[in-house]
Design a protein around this motif. Sequence first.
Motif, PDB file in Angstrom:
ATOM      1  N   ILE A 101      -8.448  14.163   7.873  1.00 18.11           N
ATOM      2  CA  ILE A 101      -7.995  14.089   9.265  1.00 18.11           C
ATOM      3  C   ILE A 101      -7.640  15.454   9.838  1.00 18.11           C
ATOM      4  CG2 ILE A 101      -7.175  11.742   8.913  1.00 18.11           C
ATOM      5  CD1 ILE A 101      -4.309  12.952   8.958  1.00 18.11           C
ATOM      6  N   GLY A 102      -7.731  16.482   9.040  1.00 12.80           N
ATOM      7  CA  GLY A 102      -7.440  17.829   9.509  1.00 12.80           C
ATOM      8  C   GLY A 102      -7.924  18.846   8.497  1.00 12.80           C
ATOM      9  N   ASN A 103      -7.717  20.116   8.813  1.00 14.29           N
ATOM     10  CA  ASN A 103      -8.141  21.176   7.890  1.00 14.29           C
ATOM     11  C   ASN A 103      -6.966  21.953   7.338  1.00 14.29           C
ATOM     12  OD1 ASN A 103      -7.379  22.475  10.183  1.00 14.29           O
ATOM     13  ND2 ASN A 103      -9.343  23.493  10.567  1.00 14.29           N
ATOM     14  N   GLY A 104      -5.767  21.367   7.435  1.00 14.79           N
ATOM     15  CA  GLY A 104      -4.572  22.009   6.908  1.00 14.79           C
ATOM     16  C   GLY A 104      -3.697  21.018   6.170  1.00 14.79           C
ATOM     17  N   ARG A 105      -2.561  21.487   5.748  1.00 14.14           N
ATOM     18  CA  ARG A 105      -1.634  20.708   4.939  1.00 14.14           C
ATOM     19  C   ARG A 105      -1.096  19.493   5.691  1.00 14.14           C
ATOM     20  NH1 ARG A 105       3.911  20.325   3.339  1.00 14.14           N
ATOM     21  NH2 ARG A 105       4.183  20.527   1.066  1.00 14.14           N
ATOM     22  N   ILE A 106      -1.076  18.335   5.025  1.00 12.56           N
ATOM     23  CA  ILE A 106      -0.388  17.156   5.549  1.00 12.56           C
ATOM     24  C   ILE A 106       1.080  17.285   5.167  1.00 12.56           C
ATOM     25  CG2 ILE A 106      -0.226  14.642   5.548  1.00 12.56           C
ATOM     26  CD1 ILE A 106      -2.828  15.662   6.737  1.00 12.56           C
ATOM     27  N   ASN A 107       1.943  17.475   6.156  1.00  9.35           N
ATOM     28  CA  ASN A 107       3.366  17.678   5.879  1.00  9.35           C
ATOM     29  C   ASN A 107       4.140  16.372   5.750  1.00  9.35           C
ATOM     30  OD1 ASN A 107       3.189  20.478   5.868  1.00  9.35           O
ATOM     31  ND2 ASN A 107       3.532  20.637   8.073  1.00  9.35           N
ATOM     32  N   TYR A 161       0.833  -1.200   0.000  1.00 12.12           N
ATOM     33  CA  TYR A 161       0.000   0.000   0.000  1.00 12.12           C
ATOM     34  C   TYR A 161       0.868   1.250   0.000  1.00 12.12           C
ATOM     35  CZ  TYR A 161      -3.924  -3.053   1.120  1.00 12.12           C
ATOM     36  OH  TYR A 161      -4.878  -4.035   1.073  1.00 12.12           O
ATOM     37  N   VAL A 162       0.253   2.350  -0.404  1.00 11.52           N
ATOM     38  CA  VAL A 162       0.833   3.686  -0.295  1.00 11.52           C
ATOM     39  C   VAL A 162      -0.175   4.555   0.437  1.00 11.52           C
ATOM     40  CG1 VAL A 162       1.653   5.730  -1.537  1.00 11.52           C
ATOM     41  CG2 VAL A 162       2.142   3.446  -2.443  1.00 11.52           C
ATOM     42  N   CYS A 163       0.306   5.399   1.338  1.00  9.88           N
ATOM     43  CA  CYS A 163      -0.543   6.412   1.968  1.00  9.88           C
ATOM     44  C   CYS A 163      -0.066   7.771   1.490  1.00  9.88           C
ATOM     45  CB  CYS A 163      -0.479   6.326   3.487  1.00  9.88           C
ATOM     46  SG  CYS A 163      -1.601   7.497   4.316  1.00  9.88           S
ATOM     47  N   SER A 164      -1.005   8.601   1.058  1.00  7.92           N
ATOM     48  CA  SER A 164      -0.657   9.932   0.555  1.00  7.92           C
ATOM     49  C   SER A 164      -1.531  10.989   1.212  1.00  7.92           C
ATOM     50  CB  SER A 164      -0.803   9.993  -0.975  1.00  7.92           C
ATOM     51  OG  SER A 164      -2.083   9.553  -1.385  1.00  7.92           O
ATOM     52  N   GLY A 165      -0.997  12.205   1.291  1.00  6.88           N
ATOM     53  CA  GLY A 165      -1.720  13.315   1.900  1.00  6.88           C
ATOM     54  C   GLY A 165      -1.724  14.522   0.987  1.00  6.88           C
ATOM     55  N   ASP A 166      -2.611  15.476   1.286  1.00  3.13           N
ATOM     56  CA  ASP A 166      -2.700  16.660   0.442  1.00  3.13           C
ATOM     57  C   ASP A 166      -2.840  17.931   1.268  1.00  3.13           C
ATOM     58  OD1 ASP A 166      -5.465  16.999   1.109  1.00  3.13           O
ATOM     59  OD2 ASP A 166      -6.075  15.724  -0.559  1.00  3.13           O
ATOM     60  N   GLN A 167      -2.965  19.056   0.576  1.00  4.44           N
ATOM     61  CA  GLN A 167      -2.993  20.358   1.239  1.00  4.44           C
ATOM     62  C   GLN A 167      -4.293  20.626   1.983  1.00  4.44           C
ATOM     63  OE1 GLN A 167      -1.953  23.536  -1.427  1.00  4.44           O
ATOM     64  NE2 GLN A 167       0.083  22.721  -1.863  1.00  4.44           N
ATOM     65  N   ALA A 168      -5.327  19.842   1.707  1.00  2.33           N
ATOM     66  CA  ALA A 168      -6.623  20.039   2.355  1.00  2.33           C
ATOM     67  C   ALA A 168      -6.805  19.168   3.593  1.00  2.33           C
ATOM     68  CB  ALA A 168      -7.745  19.768   1.363  1.00  2.33           C
ATOM     69  N   GLY A 169      -5.764  18.412   3.971  1.00  2.00           N
ATOM     70  CA  GLY A 169      -5.856  17.574   5.160  1.00  2.00           C
ATOM     71  C   GLY A 169      -6.398  16.181   4.906  1.00  2.00           C
ATOM     72  N   ASN A 170      -6.488  15.779   3.641  1.00  2.00           N
ATOM     73  CA  ASN A 170      -6.990  14.444   3.305  1.00  2.00           C
ATOM     74  C   ASN A 170      -5.849  13.442   3.218  1.00  2.00           C
ATOM     75  OD1 ASN A 170      -9.819  15.303   2.698  1.00  2.00           O
ATOM     76  ND2 ASN A 170      -8.788  16.447   1.080  1.00  2.00           N
ATOM     77  N   VAL A 171      -6.121  12.210   3.648  1.00  2.00           N
ATOM     78  CA  VAL A 171      -5.196  11.102   3.439  1.00  2.00           C
ATOM     79  C   VAL A 171      -5.926   9.994   2.697  1.00  2.00           C
ATOM     80  CG1 VAL A 171      -3.735  11.600   5.433  1.00  2.00           C
ATOM     81  CG2 VAL A 171      -5.694  10.081   5.698  1.00  2.00           C
ATOM     82  N   LYS A 172      -5.182   9.294   1.846  1.00  2.00           N
ATOM     83  CA  LYS A 172      -5.733   8.166   1.106  1.00  2.00           C
ATOM     84  C   LYS A 172      -4.737   7.018   1.154  1.00  2.00           C
ATOM     85  CE  LYS A 172      -8.287  11.221  -2.028  1.00  2.00           C
ATOM     86  NZ  LYS A 172      -9.669  10.902  -1.654  1.00  2.00           N
ATOM     87  N   VAL A 173      -5.240   5.819   1.396  1.00  2.00           N
ATOM     88  CA  VAL A 173      -4.440   4.606   1.361  1.00  2.00           C
ATOM     89  C   VAL A 173      -4.857   3.821   0.126  1.00  2.00           C
ATOM     90  CG1 VAL A 173      -3.817   2.489   2.567  1.00  2.00           C
ATOM     91  CG2 VAL A 173      -4.270   4.566   3.885  1.00  2.00           C
ATOM     92  N   TRP A 174      -3.882   3.447  -0.709  1.00  2.00           N
ATOM     93  CA  TRP A 174      -4.216   2.841  -1.997  1.00  2.00           C
ATOM     94  C   TRP A 174      -3.198   1.795  -2.415  1.00  2.00           C
ATOM     95  CZ3 TRP A 174      -0.373   4.673  -5.428  1.00  2.00           C
ATOM     96  CH2 TRP A 174       0.245   5.864  -5.047  1.00  2.00           C
ATOM     97  N   ASP A 175      -3.646   0.944  -3.328  1.00  2.00           N
ATOM     98  CA  ASP A 175      -2.836  -0.135  -3.867  1.00  2.00           C
ATOM     99  C   ASP A 175      -1.954   0.420  -4.988  1.00  2.00           C
ATOM    100  OD1 ASP A 175      -1.915  -2.312  -5.452  1.00  2.00           O
ATOM    101  OD2 ASP A 175      -3.575  -3.569  -4.784  1.00  2.00           O
ATOM    102  N   PRO A 176      -0.618   0.276  -4.912  1.00  2.00           N
ATOM    103  CA  PRO A 176       0.245   0.866  -5.935  1.00  2.00           C
ATOM    104  C   PRO A 176       0.253   0.098  -7.257  1.00  2.00           C
ATOM    105  CG  PRO A 176       1.563  -0.294  -4.317  1.00  2.00           C
ATOM    106  CD  PRO A 176       0.155  -0.324  -3.809  1.00  2.00           C
ATOM    107  N   VAL A 177      -0.445  -1.017  -7.335  1.00  6.94           N
ATOM    108  CA  VAL A 177      -0.556  -1.758  -8.588  1.00  6.94           C
ATOM    109  C   VAL A 177      -1.854  -1.404  -9.308  1.00  6.94           C
ATOM    110  CG1 VAL A 177      -0.666  -4.036  -9.663  1.00  6.94           C
ATOM    111  CG2 VAL A 177       0.858  -3.651  -7.717  1.00  6.94           C
ATOM    112  N   SER A 178      -2.971  -1.578  -8.615  1.00  8.03           N
ATOM    113  CA  SER A 178      -4.280  -1.299  -9.220  1.00  8.03           C
ATOM    114  C   SER A 178      -4.729   0.143  -9.037  1.00  8.03           C
ATOM    115  CB  SER A 178      -5.332  -2.223  -8.621  1.00  8.03           C
ATOM    116  OG  SER A 178      -5.556  -1.912  -7.248  1.00  8.03           O
ATOM    117  N   PHE A 179      -4.111   0.867  -8.073  1.00  9.50           N
ATOM    118  CA  PHE A 179      -4.490   2.228  -7.691  1.00  9.50           C
ATOM    119  C   PHE A 179      -5.875   2.300  -7.053  1.00  9.50           C
ATOM    120  CE2 PHE A 179      -1.446   3.700 -11.200  1.00  9.50           C
ATOM    121  CZ  PHE A 179      -0.402   3.800 -10.296  1.00  9.50           C
ATOM    122  N   ASN A 180      -6.422   1.154  -6.650  1.00 10.84           N
ATOM    123  CA  ASN A 180      -7.686   1.144  -5.919  1.00 10.84           C
ATOM    124  C   ASN A 180      -7.490   1.704  -4.523  1.00 10.84           C
ATOM    125  OD1 ASN A 180      -9.098  -0.028  -8.046  1.00 10.84           O
ATOM    126  ND2 ASN A 180      -8.642  -2.111  -7.365  1.00 10.84           N
TER     127      ASN A 180
END
Length: 573
Positions: free
Chosen positions: A97-103, A71-90
Amino acid sequence: MISPVKTSVASPATTKGVAVHLSYNPKTNEVAYANTKAVLLVNLDKPNEARQFNGHIAPTTVAKFSPSGFYVCSGDQAGNVKVWDPVSFNIKYEAKIGNGRINDLNWDADSQRIIAVGDGTERYGHCFTFDTGNTVGEISGHGAQVNAVAIKPVRPYRAATVGDDATLVFYKGPPFKFDHTVKQQHSNYIHDVAFSPDGKWLVSVGADRKAVLYNQDGEPVKTIDAHGGSIYSVSWAQDSTHFATASADNTVKVFDVEGKEIDTFKFDQFQVGVVWAGDSLVSVGLDGTLSFSSVSIDALSKLSLTESKVIAHQQPISAVETLKGKIYSGSVDGSILEWTGDKASPSDASHSTYIVSLSDCDGSLASVAWDDTYKLNNTVYSIGTQPKAADSRGSLSAIVTENTLHILDSGKLVKKVSIDRGSAVAIADQVVVGSKSGELSVYSTTGEKQFDLPPLRAAATKLALSENGNLLAAGESTGKIILYDLSTKSVVTSRWTFHTAQINDIDWLGNEYIASVSLDTNIYIYSVKTPMKNLKSLNAHKEGATAVRWLANNEIVTGGADAVLKWWSVELS
C-alpha cells in the motif's frame, strides 16, 4: 520424526525515538507485536512462550488484532500489509500500500475496514477493506509521516491520525474523509493516538511530553503536562475510565478521564510502548524487555500493581550451549541469556558485539565474540583479531582467526599456531582446523601439526567431533556434511547432502547421531549407522537456523535469525 514442542518469546523490535504499537486480543488473552521479519503472539497466561507468524519478507513493524479476534493485520518496513488467521496463519489478504514503513494500523469495530499509516513518497496512509482491498476512504491533511491512527470503536465511526507535523487530523466515515485538523495542541512530534472503548474520548501523546484529551468530535478538552520526557504510547482501560502512557522518562503513568494522575510506575529504561490488556498493563522498554503488570482499581481509584518481566533476545541468535541443565544463548548484539526451562535471565558473560561461540569448558561457560575476547569465568583472553570459530572440550579451548589457531587451557594460552584462511575448528583429543579453501588439518592439543584429511570441496563452516573424538562431521558452505574417521584419516560417508545452504551448526548425540542446522532454515538429523536415512524439519527458523544442541530425552533446542529458541522432540528409529 522431529516435532515442535514450544517457541520462546523474542523481544519486540525497538528503535530510539519510535513508538512500539502493541495489540491485545481479550478472546485469547494474547498480545501481538513485531520482531525481525515475524509477528509474535504471546499469551499472558504463558508469557515466556510465543506463536510466530512468518509471512513477511521485510522487517515487520506493527500488528493489530481485529475486534472479532478472527484476524490479524500486520505491516512492514517495505509498505506491505498482510491480513491473516491467528490460528492457522493462513493469509487472507496482502497488498503493498506504500513504498515506506508502515508505522501503525487499526481496524473498525465491524472488523471489516483497516486504516494503515506510515511514511511514503506517494501517500501517508490508506483505507481499505480487509478481504478485497477496496478503498474506503483517503488519508490526507498531513505534511509529514503519520505515526499512529485510531478508529472510534462505536458508531458513528470516526478516525484520527497523528504525525511528525504535530497535527491531528480528524475524519468522518466510512468512507473516511477529511473533516478537520487540530494544530498547536502539540508543539512537537505526536507519537500515538487512541479512542476510549466507549468512543467518548480521544487522547494524543507526543514528544512535547503532553497528553491532549479531545471529545468524540475531535475538539480539544484538556492538555496534561504528563511526563518529564517524550511520550511514545497510550492505551485505554476497557471501562474507559483510565488511560496509561509510556514515556522516555522511564515511567508508565495512569490518568483518569479528568486528567488526574492516579499512579506512576518506574522502570530502569525508556518505555516506548504500552497496552492495557484486561487486568494487566504490558509495557515495552527500549531494549525490548516486556513488563507485565497486574493492575486493579479500587473504590479510591488507587492502583495495586504486581510486576513481572519477560527477558528475551531482540536480535538474531548466533550461538547456543547447554550446561548443567541450563541453556545459554548468545545473539548478534553481544547479549547472552541463561535459560531455566523457558524463562531467561541475563548472563554475566555478555559481550559488546556478535557472539561467535558458546561452549562448555570444564563445567563453565566459555564465550567468544567479535569484541576479540574469550571469556571463561573471571578470565578474559584477548584474541587480538576477529575470531572465526571456537570450541571447547574438557579444560581445553580452541579459537581460530583468519591466520592463527589459539589453544587455551582453563583460559590460559598454551600455543599459537599460524594457519591459512581459518574458518572452523573442533577440539577433543586433537584439534581439527578447517579453512575457507576446504582444507582440514589435524593438530595435537599442544599445537603440533599431525596430518591433513581429504579436503572439502567448499569452505568449511562448521566442524564437530563425536563424544569419543574419533568421528568428525565437517559442514560446508554449500550445505554438504562430510563424515571422517580420524583414526583411519578417511571419509566415512559423503551422503549427508540434504541441506541446500551453508551449515551453521552441528551437534553430536554420543557417537551415532548428529543434528545440523543451516542457512536454508531447516533441521536435519543423520545417523552414522544408516547414513542414507534422515529426519528433517523444514522452515524451522525464518532467515536461517543458526544453532542446535541436544537435550535430555531425545530433544533438541535450536536458535535462529528470528531471535527465538525452539524446542523439538526427536523420535529416533
